[in-house]
Structure formats: structure tokens, C-alpha cells
Design a protein around this motif. Structure first.
Motif, mmCIF file in Angstrom:
data_model
loop_
_atom_site.group_PDB
_atom_site.id
_atom_site.type_symbol
_atom_site.label_atom_id
_atom_site.label_comp_id
_atom_site.label_asym_id
_atom_site.label_seq_id
_atom_site.Cartn_x
_atom_site.Cartn_y
_atom_site.Cartn_z
ATOM 1 N N CYS A 115 0.835 -1.203 0.000
ATOM 2 C CA CYS A 115 0.000 0.000 0.000
ATOM 3 C C CYS A 115 0.872 1.256 0.000
ATOM 4 N N GLU A 116 1.927 1.212 0.791
ATOM 5 C CA GLU A 116 2.799 2.394 0.864
ATOM 6 C C GLU A 116 3.520 2.623 -0.464
ATOM 7 N N GLN A 157 1.130 4.350 -2.714
ATOM 8 C CA GLN A 157 1.006 5.764 -2.348
ATOM 9 C C GLN A 157 2.218 6.565 -2.822
ATOM 10 N N GLN A 158 3.402 5.950 -2.659
ATOM 11 C CA GLN A 158 4.626 6.639 -3.109
ATOM 12 C C GLN A 158 4.600 6.821 -4.626
ATOM 13 N N GLN A 208 -5.376 1.113 10.326
ATOM 14 C CA GLN A 208 -4.427 1.352 9.223
ATOM 15 C C GLN A 208 -5.094 1.302 7.860
ATOM 16 N N ARG A 229 -5.864 4.550 6.196
ATOM 17 C CA ARG A 229 -4.757 5.319 5.586
ATOM 18 C C ARG A 229 -4.651 5.034 4.092
ATOM 19 N N PHE A 230 -5.152 3.871 3.678
ATOM 20 C CA PHE A 230 -4.876 3.434 2.311
ATOM 21 C C PHE A 230 -6.083 3.518 1.363
#
Lengths: 531, 277
Positions: free
Chosen positions: A198-199, A202-203, A279, A282-283
Motif C-alpha cells: 500500500c505504501e 502511495q509513493q 491502518q 490510511r490506504f
């Protein structure tokens, strides 16, 4: 002729044409139905997905080929109007032979308008001849033994449905975008892997300016994932709360123990579950908890989200609607050796109890009940169900049916552990309403687990108590309903001692009442004692 | 608004031909199928001097929709007439049981005192009738689980009922009595060994439903393990695994079984058992 005069005439002519076409259809149908050389079996359901209709159609044509003189008519009805349509057909005596049950078919409707299938399901299915399950009773050829879902009616002590499929919830993903953004990265094996993916998404979005989020969230699907995460963290806690020693305490027991103060919202394992669930927020797209199922689907199909949580029933729709390949994986969970979130968990949650679904019943209005049952047998033979699964893209309901590669990710996990207390905490309608009304506090950008706990601490005990009192009332109604058939079976057993069924049903009814009244007595006892 | 919803159906019911009823079943058969209204009408037509039909009318009135106080009053009155004719034959005993049930579960406001009194009278009859014997099961549920009882009083009642349970002969009553007593022993901390003995007694009679089997077998196995009767634990863990191939408890049961069995036997019988967890 003036335009004002022509327009009404055109409208009238169109009306006449429509009326004529409708009339012709009715007459042609009546003529077909009255053809003495042809048996027509009508089957109705609310599964409008093209794959499902295609699957039933494929099997119907094959059955017609094998049985000259038989014609199968399929009648898909929109889900929204299904209960009222069903009622109208049943009351009018015009119901199709086979009808999908589960919407608008309560116990009374089934008893009045449907034929019990118990005798049939106790016999082997002749369409399984030559297979590994040829000798099994028809009901034992289903993955849940017909014990779950809409098939067996405990109050009526009869089987009324035969299922075509079963469903699991999964994290779907857009394979095309996955490969583009993540390369050869495989689906995550655990929660940390999921967070890392997920991160990265996002990046990627931040670096490229692309409008893509990791998850298309909604108040429909996202809470399933959140609840499974909480349940994973509370597996050991749930076993500690298992005062009944059955290893899988009933939701009522969990709720009762909450009301009695034997577990609280501050249990470390439960709090860990909330921390993991938070969490997810957040995604997903901002404000996702206001989104419904359709909003999230739209987001995903448009390629604005890499993943979405939904059930296996949506797989055929995604295949036909989405302009990209989709696949799915099980909800990623922290493993027991996780340094921070491993203490409360035993391991992946078992899905062995997944009930079968999409069950069909036989109506009393059927003019050819034996033929209709035979078509049901054909649909749910190993071969028939295999074809159904292949064409529809749904999981099979019959044992030893080989899964298509596309369906492998949806296969229920049978070798897992009993999951723990989920987000719903064993509560009923009121508790769920309190919890879902405050999802924003758990999932939004300013998510705050402590605040979520404070709100639940204030509101949940009353809601849980209200749910338990409602369950007591419902239990009393169910138990009381069984008194009449119980008396009937006792009398019939005295009159027909050679018919074993009456003795068996009398015994089953008494045992059912005992178990219901036992739970009821304990709930009453505990509610009286609770603070 | 609530009145409007059923109107289209009523209209259609008048216009459209009714479903072909086929051969009409007997009113008792109709009652077993949940066709309460039809059964009630047939019983009411036959009633009068026919005692069984009056019993049928009363017992269908209990669940005739909409459920009303007047229907329950009428049922109670019919039962009372049946009892007055002969209180100790099959219909008399059944009628007494159902008068207790009206007070216990059918009324909006239960009258537990009346129900208890009748259940006690029925249990004292020593009749072999299933509903007379069922009365002791109801007594166990009401007396032991009575809220706010002193624990010492719970034990006294439990022991008194245990003694009475030995006189039961009807299989469903024996089974259900032991299921209730086993549960009570566990809930009220009266002894895990006692709970285990009661559940074993229930299982010996034969559990009727798969759902009860599943949970009771797990319970027996767990109690066996906790009380050191490992042979019982092993037997029931294995029985569960053999009979319920799809149940979310299997993995945990396999692991508990592995901890009880010698390693070689465990791996032979359940190859997927991991003994190391």
C-alpha cells in the motif's frame, strides 16, 4: 396533418404494437405449456450476472439434449423486486417449478408453498453415477452437507433447498496496474507485506501524480477486512472466554460476557486489532466510509484504486465490467511470530464453516415435480456443478469439483484456526449500528482508537443489552412455534408407530427446544446478575 | 401505509387461480408441515365431542397467526376441558404440559409460578409419556437457572434434581435432562467431572442433531482433557474429526489430540498434525 395530431396517434400505435406483442407472447407461452408432448420446467432466480445466466443456460440445454421432450425456461428476476414477485407468483399458483430461496422465503412461506426435499436428499444423486461420490447421499455431496445457508430449516426439520455455489470475501486487485506499479511483487503473505505494498502505491501516486489509491474503500466491504483483522488478534482471547468449552463460543456468549464485564474494550489483544484496522483507513480514498458498494466498485473498475474488498460473487461482474484482469488474495494477517502483533493470534482464520449459497427450492405449484427435482440433481451433480462453476465463475457447492485457476484464490481455507471476536463483538442490530455509526472515528484521516473506544464504552453496553433482550424474545418465539409440530409428531407417532420419521422429528424438536431454552435460561440469569 | 402493502396480493389472490392442493393431508400432518391455519380449520370443523380434535384445535391455536391473547385463552380453555375429562391419559398429560407452556413461553408476560407448579405435578406423575418426562427437563431449566440464587441453593437444587433424573426412562427426556445438567454443572462451577458424566450420559442416549453432536463432542473431549480422562478426550476428538470434515475447529482439535497421543500414533492417524506448536 398537423404535428399535434400525429404525435398522439404514434403513441397510440406504439401502445397497440406493445399490447399485440405482449398478447402474442402470452398466447405462445400458453400454447407451449399446453403441448402434451413437452415438459416445461421453469427456474427463477435473482442472479442477473451474465455468467450465472449463461451457466444455467448451458446446463439447461445439455439437460434438454439428454432428455428429449423436456424444455427448461430460465427466468432471472431483479433482486430489488424479487420478494414481492415471489409472493405474487406463489399466492397466484403461477410460480415456476424451481425458485431460488433466501429472499422473501421465510419458514411459513416455505412450509406453505414449497415441497420438502428431505426424502430426495437422503438418496444418492443418480447423475453422480461413475464418480467418486456416486454412493453418497445427495446431501453429503455438498461441501457443507446442506447444514448451512438456506437449505435445512431447523424449525421445520426439513430440507427445502439445494445450493449451486458458496461465497468467500477476498481482497481483489487490478492485475494490470499491479504489474505496472509493483512489477513482479507477489500478493502479500501477511499484513506487513500488505502495508508495504500500500505504501509503495502511495509513493508511486505521489511521485507520478497519478490518481490512484491502494484500496477502494466503502462501508460495505472494508469493515469485513477490519473485522477479520480484529478477529485475528483476538483468537487467543476468544478461547479464554470460551466458558462453554466448545472452542468456538457463540456470539451471544461473547456479548453476554461483555455486558457482564468479563471482557472489556481495553483488552490488549482487542486494542491491537483496532490498531491494525485503523491502518486500512490510511490506504483508502478520503471519506471512503461514506461510500457504498457501487461507489467503491466504480472507483475500482475505473482504475482509481488498486484493490477492493468484496465477495466472490462479484468476480464474474468484475471480469465482464473491468477493462483489466483481476485476481484476489486472502485477507493478509499478522502471523503468530510477528514481533508486535503476533501474541494474540494462532494463525490464519479457518473458512471451513463457509455455508453453501444460491439454493433452489421446489414449489408445490410444479406440474412435474419429479422432473424438476431431476434437473436439480443434474445441476448439482459433480459434472453439472463443475460446468456451472466453470461458466459462471462462481465457486462450486459440490465436493471434489476441481477449481478453475481463476477461482483458486477464492477457495475457502479449511486448515486454519477459529477466528476471534470481530469488530461486531458478538452484538446484534443495535451494537452493529453503534459500531458502524462510529467507523469514521476509527478509519478517517484523524482516526483515534482511544476516542473510538470511549464512544463504544459509553454506547455499547446498552446496545448489547438491547440486542440480548431481543434475542431472548426471538428465542422464545422460535421455541413456542415448535410446540405445535411437537404435539403433532407425538400424536402421529402414537398413531403410526411404524413410521420412524415421527419419532425422529419428535426427538429433534425436543433437543432443539432444549438447546434454545438452555441458552435462554443462561442469558436471563446473566442479564439479571449483570451490573 | 402498513395496510396498503398486502392489498396487491389480496387482489391477486382473488383474481388468480389457487395452487393445486393435491391430496389434502390430515390436520396433524398439516401441523407438522407448519400449515397451522389449515390444520386449525380442520380441527375446528371436527371438534365438538371429538377430544383429539379439540386437543388439535387448542394446540394449533397456540401458534395461529396473528397470535392473540384471546386465542391463547381459548386454547387454555380447551386444554382444561380435556384435562377435566381424563387428566392422566396421553391427551390429558399433553394438555397439562401445554397449559404450563402457555404460562411459560406463549404469553407476552410469562407466569413462571404457574408453569413451575404444573411441571412439578407432571414430573410427580411418574408417567412414561414423553411430555410428562419432559417436565423434569423444564424443572431443571427453571429451578437451577433461576436468577439471583445463592450458590449453595443452586447446588442443593442440582443434587435434588440429579436424584430425580435417575427415574427418567423416555430417551429424549433422559438425553435432554443430562444436557441441561451438564451445562449447569459447568456454568455454576459444580464440578467439571460431574459435567462430563452428564454429557457422556446424554451422548450414550444419542444426540439427535448434528449441531448438538458437534458442540457436545468437543465439550466432552475438552472436559476429558481438563479432568485427566485422556482416553475420553482422545475418543471424542477423534470422533469429531471423523464425522465433521468441515469445521473451523479441526486444526485446534488436531493439535490438542497430538498433544495427548504418542507422537507415532498421532502422525499415523492425522498426518498433518504439527506436534511442535
Amino acid at each position: 396533418m398537423k404535428r399535434e395530431k400525429i404525435l398522439p396517434l404514434i403513441g397510440f400505435a406504439l401502445l397497440l404494437i406493445c399490447f399485440g406483442v405482449a398478447l402474442a407472447r402470452v398466447f405462445s407461452r400458453q400454447r407451449a405449456a399446453s403441448d402434451p408432448n413437452e415438459i416445461v420446467i421453469r427456474i427463477a432466480h435473482w442472479q442477473l450476472e451474465s455468467g450465472i445466466r449463461d451457466a444455467i443456460d448451458t446446463l439447461a440445454r445439455e439437460y434438454e439434449r439428454q432428455n428429449p421432450g423436456v424444455r427448461i425456461e430460465q427466468n432471472p428476476i431483479p433482486e430489488r423486486i424479487y420478494p414481492s414477485w415471489l409472493r405474487t407468483q406463489l399466492v397466484g399458483g403461477t410460480a415456476p417449478d424451481l425458485i431460488e430461496i433466501g429472499k422473501g422465503s421465510d419458514d411459513e412461506t416455505l412450509a406453505r408453498f414449497f415441497v420438502p426435499l428431505t426424502e430426495h436428499v437422503e438418496q444418492p444423486n443418480p447423475h453422480n453415477a461413475g464418480t467418486s461420490i456416486a454412493a453418497l447421499r445427495w446431501r453429503d455431496t455438498f461441501l457443507d452437507g446442506l447444514g448451512g445457508g438456506d437449505c435445512y430449516k431447523a424449525n421445520l426439520l426439513e430440507y427445502y433447498g439445494v445450493p449451486l455455489s458458496m461465497f468467500t470475501a477476498r481482497m481483489y486487485y487490478n492485475v494490470t496496474e499491479w504489474k505496472r506499479i509493483l512489477g513482479d511483487t507477489p500478493p502479500p503473505a501477511d499484513f506487513d507485506g500488505f502495508v508495504a505494498i500500500c505504501e509503495r502505491v502511495q509513493q508511486h501516486a505521489a511521485a507520478t501524480g497519478e490518481k490512484i489509491v491502494p484500496i477502494a474503500g466503502s462501508h460495505y466491504g472494508t469493515p469485513w477486512f477490519a473485522s477479520t483483522l480484529v478477529g485475528g488478534q483476538t483468537q487467543r482471547l476468544t478461547q479464554r472466554l470460551d466458558e462453554t468449552l466448545i472452542m468456538r463460543p457463540h456470539g451471544t456468549e461473547i456479548a453476554l460476557q461483555f455486558v457482564a464485564g468479563r471482557w472489556t474494550l481495553d483488552e490488549p489483544d482487542f486494542v491491537d486489532g483496532l490498531l491494525l484496522a485503523r491502518q486500512i483507513g490510511r490506504f483508502a480514498q478520503s471519506g471512503f466510509i461514506q461510500s457504498n458498494r457501487e461507489d467503491a466498485t466504480f472507483y475500482f473498475v475505473q482504475g482509481r484504486a488498486l484493490m477492493i474488498v468484496t465477495g466472490s460473487w462479484d468476480a464474474p461482474s468484475f471480469r465482464s465490467l473491468a477493462p483489466f484482469e483481476t485476481s484476489a488474495f486472502r485477507f493478509p494477517m499478522p502471523s503468530p511470530d510477528h514481533p508486535r502483533f503476533g501474541a494474540g493470534t494462532y494463525g490464519p482464520a479457518s473458512e471451513a464453516d463457509t455455508p453453501t449459497s444460491a439454493a433452489f427450492g421446489l414449489t408445490r405449484a410444479s406440474r412435474h415435480p419429479e422432473r424438476a427435482v431431476d434437473f436439480l440433481r443434474f445441476l448439482t451433480s459433480q459434472q453439472g456443478n463443475s460446468t456451472f462453476s466453470r461458466v459462471s465463475g462462481w465457486l462450486p457447492s459440490v465436493v471434489d469439483v476441481e477449481l478453475q485457476p481463476l477461482l483458486k484464490p477464492f477457495e475457502p481455507l479449511s486448515d486454519g484456526y477459529v477466528n476471534g471476536i470481530g469488530l461486531e463483538m458478538g452484538g446484534g442490530t443495535d451494537a452493529r449500528r453503534v459500531i458502524s455509526a462510529n467507523f469514521g472515528t476509527l478509519f478517517d484521516a484523524n482516526a483515534d482508537v482511544t476516542k473510538f473506544q470511549d464512544i463504544l464504552r459509553a454506547q455499547l453496553p446498552d446496545a448489547m443489552r438491547s440486542d440480548l433482550l431481543r434475542s431472548l424474545r426471538q428465542s422464545a418465539i422460535n421455541t413456542a412455534r415448535q410446540d405445535t409440530p411437537l404435539a403433532a409428531h407425538i400424536i402421529l407417532h402414537e398413531q403410526r408407530p411404524d413410521v420412524a420419521e415421527h419419532r425422529r422429528k419428535q426427538s429433534e424438536l425436543l433437543e432443539t427446544q432444549t438447546m434454545q431454552e438452555l441458552r435462554r435460561a443462561w442469558v436471563l440469569h446473566e442479564l439479571e446478575a449483570a451490573p | 401505509m402498513p395496510l396498503r402493502a398486502p392489498l396487491p396480493f389480496l387482489f391477486l389472490a382473488v383474481l388468480l387461480p389457487a395452487a393445486d392442493p393435491g391430496d389434502p393431508p390430515s390436520p396433524w400432518d398439516q401441523a407438522t408441515l407448519g400449515l397451522i391455519r389449515e390444520a386449525y380449520r380442520n380441527f375446528a370443523r371436527q371438534a365438538g365431542p371429538n377430544r383429539e380434535a379439540r386437543f388439535g384445535e387448542a394446540v394449533t391455536l397456540l401458534n395461529l397467526q396473528p397470535k392473540t391473547g384471546a386465542n391463547l385463552d381459548r386454547a387454555a380453555s380447551l386444554f382444561t376441558d380435556i384435562i377435566a375429562t381424563e387428566p392422566a391419559d396421553g391427551l390429558g398429560v399433553s394438555a397439562r404440559y401445554y397449559v404450563a407452556r402457555i404460562a411459560h413461553v406463549h404469553r407476552t408476560s410469562p407466569d413462571d409460578a404457574t408453569a413451575l407448579r404444573i411441571y412439578r405435578e407432571l414430573a410427580d406423575l411418574s408417567s412414561p409419556h414423553p411430555l410428562a418426562q419432559r417436565a423434569l427437563v423444564q424443572l431443571a431449566l427453571m429451578e437451577i437457572f433461576e436468577p439471583r440464587l445463592d450458590p449453595a441453593e443452586v447446588r442443593v437444587r442440582f443434587e435434588r434434581l440429579t436424584a430425580r433424573g435417575a427415574a427418567l426412562t423416555e430417551s429424549s427426556a433422559v438425553r435432554d435432562f443430562h444436557l441441561v445438567m451438564g451445562d449447569a454443572a459447568l456454568r455454576f462451577n459444580l464440578g467439571e467431572a460431574i459435567a462430563l458424566d452428564h454429557l457422556l450420559a446424554a451422548d450414550r442416549v444419542g444426540l439427535a442433531r448434528a449441531a448438538t453432536q458437534r458442540d457436545t463432542w468437543v465439550r466432552i473431549a475438552e472436559l476429558g482433557r481438563r479432568t485427566g480422562r485422556n482416553d475420553i478426550a482422545v475418543t471424542y476428538y477423534q470422533r469429531f474429526l471423523e464425522n465433521f470434515p468441515r469445521d473451523s475447529r479441526r486444526r485446534m482439535i488436531i493439535e490438542r489430540l497430538a498433544a495427548l497421543l504418542p507422537t507415532s500414533e498421532s502422525s499415523r492417524e492425522h498426518p498433518q498434525v504439527e506436534v511442535t506448536r
